[in-house]
Write a protein that holds these residues in place. Structure first.
Motif, PDB file in Angstrom:
ATOM      1  N   LEU A 146       0.801  -1.229   0.000  1.00 39.58           N
ATOM      2  CA  LEU A 146       0.000   0.000   0.000  1.00 39.58           C
ATOM      3  C   LEU A 146       0.838   1.284   0.000  1.00 39.58           C
ATOM      4  O   LEU A 146       0.559   2.194  -0.796  1.00 39.58           O
ATOM      5  CB  LEU A 146      -0.955  -0.018   1.200  1.00 39.58           C
ATOM      6  CG  LEU A 146      -1.856   1.208   1.366  1.00 39.58           C
ATOM      7  CD1 LEU A 146      -2.792   1.350   0.169  1.00 39.58           C
ATOM      8  CD2 LEU A 146      -2.652   1.118   2.669  1.00 39.58           C
ATOM      9  N   TYR A 163      -4.049  -0.553   8.770  1.00 38.04           N
ATOM     10  CA  TYR A 163      -4.394   0.837   9.082  1.00 38.04           C
ATOM     11  C   TYR A 163      -3.142   1.677   9.318  1.00 38.04           C
ATOM     12  O   TYR A 163      -3.062   2.832   8.884  1.00 38.04           O
ATOM     13  CB  TYR A 163      -5.304   0.895  10.303  1.00 38.04           C
ATOM     14  CG  TYR A 163      -5.580   2.309  10.761  1.00 38.04           C
ATOM     15  CD1 TYR A 163      -6.406   3.144  10.016  1.00 38.04           C
ATOM     16  CD2 TYR A 163      -4.976   2.816  11.903  1.00 38.04           C
ATOM     17  CE1 TYR A 163      -6.639   4.447  10.422  1.00 38.04           C
ATOM     18  CE2 TYR A 163      -5.203   4.120  12.308  1.00 38.04           C
ATOM     19  CZ  TYR A 163      -6.042   4.933  11.562  1.00 38.04           C
ATOM     20  OH  TYR A 163      -6.264   6.227  11.953  1.00 38.04           O
ATOM     21  N   TRP A 207      -1.799   2.632   6.137  1.00 37.99           N
ATOM     22  CA  TRP A 207      -2.583   3.730   5.564  1.00 37.99           C
ATOM     23  C   TRP A 207      -2.087   5.074   6.099  1.00 37.99           C
ATOM     24  O   TRP A 207      -1.894   6.022   5.344  1.00 37.99           O
ATOM     25  CB  TRP A 207      -4.056   3.532   5.889  1.00 37.99           C
ATOM     26  CG  TRP A 207      -4.946   4.645   5.423  1.00 37.99           C
ATOM     27  CD1 TRP A 207      -5.355   5.737   6.138  1.00 37.99           C
ATOM     28  CD2 TRP A 207      -5.537   4.781   4.118  1.00 37.99           C
ATOM     29  NE1 TRP A 207      -6.163   6.542   5.379  1.00 37.99           N
ATOM     30  CE2 TRP A 207      -6.295   5.990   4.124  1.00 37.99           C
ATOM     31  CE3 TRP A 207      -5.506   4.012   2.962  1.00 37.99           C
ATOM     32  CZ2 TRP A 207      -7.005   6.422   3.023  1.00 37.99           C
ATOM     33  CZ3 TRP A 207      -6.216   4.453   1.859  1.00 37.99           C
ATOM     34  CH2 TRP A 207      -6.946   5.639   1.885  1.00 37.99           C
ATOM     35  N   GLU A 208      -1.866   5.148   7.426  1.00 43.01           N
ATOM     36  CA  GLU A 208      -1.374   6.386   8.026  1.00 43.01           C
ATOM     37  C   GLU A 208       0.042   6.701   7.533  1.00 43.01           C
ATOM     38  O   GLU A 208       0.370   7.862   7.271  1.00 43.01           O
ATOM     39  CB  GLU A 208      -1.387   6.269   9.551  1.00 43.01           C
ATOM     40  CG  GLU A 208      -2.777   6.173  10.163  1.00 43.01           C
ATOM     41  CD  GLU A 208      -3.598   7.427   9.935  1.00 43.01           C
ATOM     42  OE1 GLU A 208      -3.008   8.516   9.802  1.00 43.01           O
ATOM     43  OE2 GLU A 208      -4.836   7.324   9.888  1.00 43.01           O
ATOM     44  N   CYS A 219       0.632   4.062  -3.021  1.00 47.60           N
ATOM     45  CA  CYS A 219       0.246   5.458  -2.758  1.00 47.60           C
ATOM     46  C   CYS A 219       1.352   6.421  -3.198  1.00 47.60           C
ATOM     47  O   CYS A 219       1.074   7.504  -3.725  1.00 47.60           O
ATOM     48  CB  CYS A 219      -0.066   5.641  -1.268  1.00 47.60           C
ATOM     49  SG  CYS A 219      -1.571   4.801  -0.728  1.00 47.60           S
ATOM     50  N   ALA A 241     -11.849   4.352   4.724  1.00 48.61           N
ATOM     51  CA  ALA A 241     -10.709   3.429   4.606  1.00 48.61           C
ATOM     52  C   ALA A 241     -10.714   2.419   5.737  1.00 48.61           C
ATOM     53  O   ALA A 241     -10.405   1.234   5.525  1.00 48.61           O
ATOM     54  CB  ALA A 241      -9.402   4.215   4.595  1.00 48.61           C
ATOM     55  N   SER A 286       1.167   5.869   4.656  1.00 46.23           N
ATOM     56  CA  SER A 286       0.997   6.301   3.273  1.00 46.23           C
ATOM     57  C   SER A 286       0.614   7.774   3.195  1.00 46.23           C
ATOM     58  O   SER A 286       1.048   8.487   2.278  1.00 46.23           O
ATOM     59  CB  SER A 286      -0.081   5.442   2.587  1.00 46.23           C
ATOM     60  OG  SER A 286       0.290   4.080   2.566  1.00 46.23           O
ATOM     61  N   MET A 325      -6.933  11.387   1.242  1.00 48.01           N
ATOM     62  CA  MET A 325      -6.779  10.228   2.123  1.00 48.01           C
ATOM     63  C   MET A 325      -7.268  10.546   3.533  1.00 48.01           C
ATOM     64  O   MET A 325      -7.855   9.686   4.204  1.00 48.01           O
ATOM     65  CB  MET A 325      -5.309   9.792   2.149  1.00 48.01           C
ATOM     66  CG  MET A 325      -4.776   9.332   0.799  1.00 48.01           C
ATOM     67  SD  MET A 325      -3.057   8.771   0.878  1.00 48.01           S
ATOM     68  CE  MET A 325      -3.247   7.248   1.801  1.00 48.01           C
ATOM     69  N   ILE A 351     -10.741  -1.515   5.352  1.00 42.74           N
ATOM     70  CA  ILE A 351      -9.663  -2.307   5.959  1.00 42.74           C
ATOM     71  C   ILE A 351     -10.228  -3.430   6.814  1.00 42.74           C
ATOM     72  O   ILE A 351      -9.743  -4.565   6.780  1.00 42.74           O
ATOM     73  CB  ILE A 351      -8.737  -1.392   6.780  1.00 42.74           C
ATOM     74  CG1 ILE A 351      -7.904  -0.512   5.859  1.00 42.74           C
ATOM     75  CG2 ILE A 351      -7.826  -2.218   7.694  1.00 42.74           C
ATOM     76  CD1 ILE A 351      -7.139   0.582   6.576  1.00 42.74           C
ATOM     77  N   ARG A 395     -10.659   8.827   5.566  1.00 41.76           N
ATOM     78  CA  ARG A 395     -10.017   7.925   6.524  1.00 41.76           C
ATOM     79  C   ARG A 395     -11.030   6.940   7.120  1.00 41.76           C
ATOM     80  O   ARG A 395     -10.744   5.757   7.264  1.00 41.76           O
ATOM     81  CB  ARG A 395      -9.345   8.734   7.628  1.00 41.76           C
ATOM     82  CG  ARG A 395      -8.640   7.862   8.658  1.00 41.76           C
ATOM     83  CD  ARG A 395      -8.044   8.684   9.765  1.00 41.76           C
ATOM     84  NE  ARG A 395      -6.722   9.196   9.430  1.00 41.76           N
ATOM     85  CZ  ARG A 395      -6.414  10.484   9.358  1.00 41.76           C
ATOM     86  NH1 ARG A 395      -7.337  11.404   9.553  1.00 41.76           N
ATOM     87  NH2 ARG A 395      -5.179  10.867   9.079  1.00 41.76           N
TER      88      ARG A 395
END
Length: 230
Positions: free
Chosen positions: A162, A215, A218-219, A166, A187, A221, A180, A191, A184
């Motif tokens: 990921l 997760y 994701w943060e 990104c 997302a 990214s 993003m 997730i 959130r």
């Protein structure tokens, strides 16, 4: 180089990759005990696997040896592919591509390791003991065990890409950090659903083992995309 020279170069590198993969696969095939000790490591103690087809154990041995060989030579495969495209890149593009490939490879290995050491053992323990009725006992086949281990490892390795994905989208201007952040919560829902698909155990603890690292990626990214925008 002309088109045909590029084609010859590609064919030469593919032959090198094929030879390396075959040698590594044959080596893995010869070390059956060590190879399957690695494969069976996540299996809970007391769980027995069975084989119901005449040729299945031999074919499973060949398949696992092939995958093991590909894993062993994967750095060499990546090097050969990168060496083929590198001459056509500028110095800055070459550095960025090398960084993306290196980080992506390490992230993939991290995802596979998380599945191998933590997620898959919990999953196989839960599913192996799950019963719809006391009258229906579980008898797990070798091929089923190998298939689930392989699929879950590939899924976790792919999900861990990921940040690299990104970063690439941010580089071409498709993805923004504000987008993003704004989505959130959406997302998080995705997730959790993805974690439930990867580990269909119904166990909140196992689900958290999958969802929380994703997760955090994701943060991470978001931070990476911010740096690209500066």
């Amino acid at each position: 180089m002309t088109f045909w020279e590029h084609l010859d170069e590609l064919r030469s590198r593919l032959w090198r990759v094929l030879i390396a993969a075959v040698v590594a696969a044959v080596t893995c095939f010869c070390f059956k005990e060590q190879l399957f000790a690695v494969v069976m490591y996540p299996k809970p103690e007391g769980m027995s696997l069975i084989n119901v087809e005449l040729t299945q154990q031999f074919l499973t041995h060949m398949r696992v040896a092939l995958w093991g060989g590909l894993i062993l030579v994967s750095p060499y495969i990546i090097y050969q592919m990168f060496a083929f495209v590198a001459p056509g890149l500028y110095a800055v593009e070459r550095r960025l591509a090398l960084r993306a490939v290196g980080v992506g490879y390490l992230l993939f290995l991290a995802g596979v390791a998380l599945n191998y050491f933590i997620i898959f053992p919990f999953t196989v323990r839960f599913l192996g003991g799950y019963q719809v009725s006391a009258e229906v006992s579980n008898t797990i086949t070798l091929s089923s065990y190998i298939s689930v281990l392989g699929v879950m490892s590939l899924l976790m390795g792919a999900v861990f890409e990921l940040p690299v994905l990104c970063w690439l989208l941010a580089k071409i201007g498709v993805l923004k950090a504000d987008f993003m952040k704004r989505y959130r919560r959406h997302a998080i829902v995705v997730i959790v659903i993805l974690g439930a698909i990867i580990t269909p155990t119904g166990d909140p603890f196992t689900l958290a083992l999958v969802a929380v690292p994703i997760y955090l990626l994701w943060e991470l990214s978001i931070v990476i995309v911010k740096r690209v925008e500066k």
